[in-house]
Scaffold this active site. Structure first.
Site, mmCIF file in Angstrom:
data_model
loop_
_atom_site.group_PDB
_atom_site.id
_atom_site.type_symbol
_atom_site.label_atom_id
_atom_site.label_comp_id
_atom_site.label_asym_id
_atom_site.label_seq_id
_atom_site.Cartn_x
_atom_site.Cartn_y
_atom_site.Cartn_z
ATOM 1 N N ASN A 26 0.902 -1.144 0.000
ATOM 2 C CA ASN A 26 0.000 0.000 0.000
ATOM 3 C C ASN A 26 0.946 1.200 0.000
ATOM 4 O O ASN A 26 1.797 1.312 0.886
ATOM 5 C CB ASN A 26 -0.841 -0.086 1.288
ATOM 6 N N LYS B 287 0.237 4.257 0.492
ATOM 7 C CA LYS B 287 -0.293 5.359 1.333
ATOM 8 C C LYS B 287 -0.470 6.636 0.507
ATOM 9 O O LYS B 287 -0.896 6.567 -0.634
ATOM 10 C CB LYS B 287 0.617 5.586 2.532
ATOM 11 N N GLU C 13 -1.560 -6.628 10.984
ATOM 12 C CA GLU C 13 -0.593 -5.534 11.035
ATOM 13 C C GLU C 13 -0.639 -4.897 12.422
ATOM 14 O O GLU C 13 -1.427 -3.965 12.653
ATOM 15 C CB GLU C 13 -0.934 -4.477 9.989
ATOM 16 N N GLU D 279 -4.088 3.220 10.044
ATOM 17 C CA GLU D 279 -4.221 4.690 9.953
ATOM 18 C C GLU D 279 -5.686 5.102 9.771
ATOM 19 O O GLU D 279 -6.105 6.154 10.249
ATOM 20 C CB GLU D 279 -3.336 5.224 8.816
ATOM 21 N N GLY E 2 5.173 1.462 10.293
ATOM 22 C CA GLY E 2 5.712 2.789 10.004
ATOM 23 C C GLY E 2 7.073 3.079 10.613
ATOM 24 O O GLY E 2 7.693 2.218 11.247
ATOM 25 N N HIS F 147 -7.269 -0.306 7.636
ATOM 26 C CA HIS F 147 -5.836 -0.098 7.916
ATOM 27 C C HIS F 147 -5.696 0.690 9.216
ATOM 28 O O HIS F 147 -6.541 1.528 9.544
ATOM 29 C CB HIS F 147 -5.167 0.660 6.757
ATOM 30 N N SER G 151 6.655 -3.107 9.367
ATOM 31 C CA SER G 151 8.119 -3.122 9.425
ATOM 32 C C SER G 151 8.739 -4.382 8.832
ATOM 33 O O SER G 151 9.745 -4.888 9.336
ATOM 34 C CB SER G 151 8.613 -2.930 10.865
#
Ligand code: PEP
Length: 261
Positions: A9, A11, A169, A99, A175, A97, A215
């Site tokens: 992805n 982003k 995730e 975020e 991130g 997700h 990560s």
């Protein structure tokens, strides 16, 4: 060999031109790999979905969207509908997700509405799940997996099970400030996720791919992909330069062939 799922992805990074170059590089660099063995996917920003689809053979690289509203149309300023994504050829919708959940406040009930809308429109629904650091430290990981899967997939009918993918995730692993997890932690959580899916969907729950993300990097991808219940990797930063992503893809395919997994 069991099919392996590898994707990214991007982003809110990359222009249309950069995305098109990126997917073309991936298509070219993987054209000798049978798609019986590999499902390769890229989830760019909305504006790049159509141009990416036009630039490549969609049977080689599946293009998805990072989010979607549940309604076909309506007074939802700033949202994007399933019909709009269908029109530009999206095949896969990423939902929930970290975020979306933690920056934009999406809850499991909203994510569920989007999962059902995705299935109605025949998209593959990629449900992202994961616990926060606090939840992990309090020992709530399994409970959170249970809630996010069972609410996220509430109302999904058996006929649609083959359109479900799950990405585990952990929020604390994602991130620049994320901490890569240990192999043991991923192994244990993926086993739990599989158990929850089988409880929810019966034997068919064994077929839902469970990807790991957060990560993933050049140092840890080999040990992660060797884990039994890890059916694929959902990679952020380490996949955004096509040369590096291609190196990862090629090595993963070698490992899978060696292990005939
Ligand atoms: C992500 O944000 O979903 C992700 C996997 O990012 P990264 O690999 O960069 O941690």
């Amino acid at each position: 060999m069991k099919k392996v799922y590898l994707g990214t992805n991007t982003k809110m990074y990359k222009t249309i031109k950069e995305h098109v170059e990126f997917v073309k590089d991936l298509e070219e660099g993987t054209k000798d790999i049978s798609r019986d063995d590999l499902e390769l996917f890229v989830i760019p920003s909305y504006t790049s979905v159509g141009p990416c689809n036009e630039a490549i053979d969609e049977s080689l690289v599946k293009i998805g969207a990072q989010n979607m509203n549940w309604a076909d149309e309506g007074a939802y300023t700033g949202e994007i509908s399933p019909l709009m994504l269908e029109e530009v050829g999206a095949k896969l919708i990423e939902l929930g997700h970290s975020e979306r959940r933690h920056v934009f406040g999406e809850d499991d009930i909203t994510v569920n509405k989007k999962v059902l809308a995705s299935l109605k429109h025949d998209f593959t629904a990629l449900l992202c799940i994961g616990e926060t650091e606090g939840q992990k430290n309090e020992g709530y990981t399994d409970k959170i997996m249970n809630i996010q899967i069972n609410v996220g997939f509430e109302g999904v009918e058996d006929k649609d099970i083959d359109k479900l993918w799950v990405a585990y995730e952990p929020v604390w692993a994602i991130g620049e400030n994320g901490t890569p997890p240990t192999k043991e932690y991923v192994e244990k959580t993926h086993k739990k996720i599989r158990e929850i899916l089988v409880k929810r969907f019966g034997e068919k729950g064994k077929e839902i791919p469970i990807l790991y993300g957060g990560s993933v990097n050049n140092e840890n991808f080999e040990e992660l992909i060797r884990i039994d219940e890890v059916d694929g990797l959902f990679i952020g930063r380490s996949a955004w330069v096509s040369e590096n992503f291609l190196k990862i893809i090629k090595r993963v395919m070698e490992i899978k062939k060696e292990n005939k997994k």
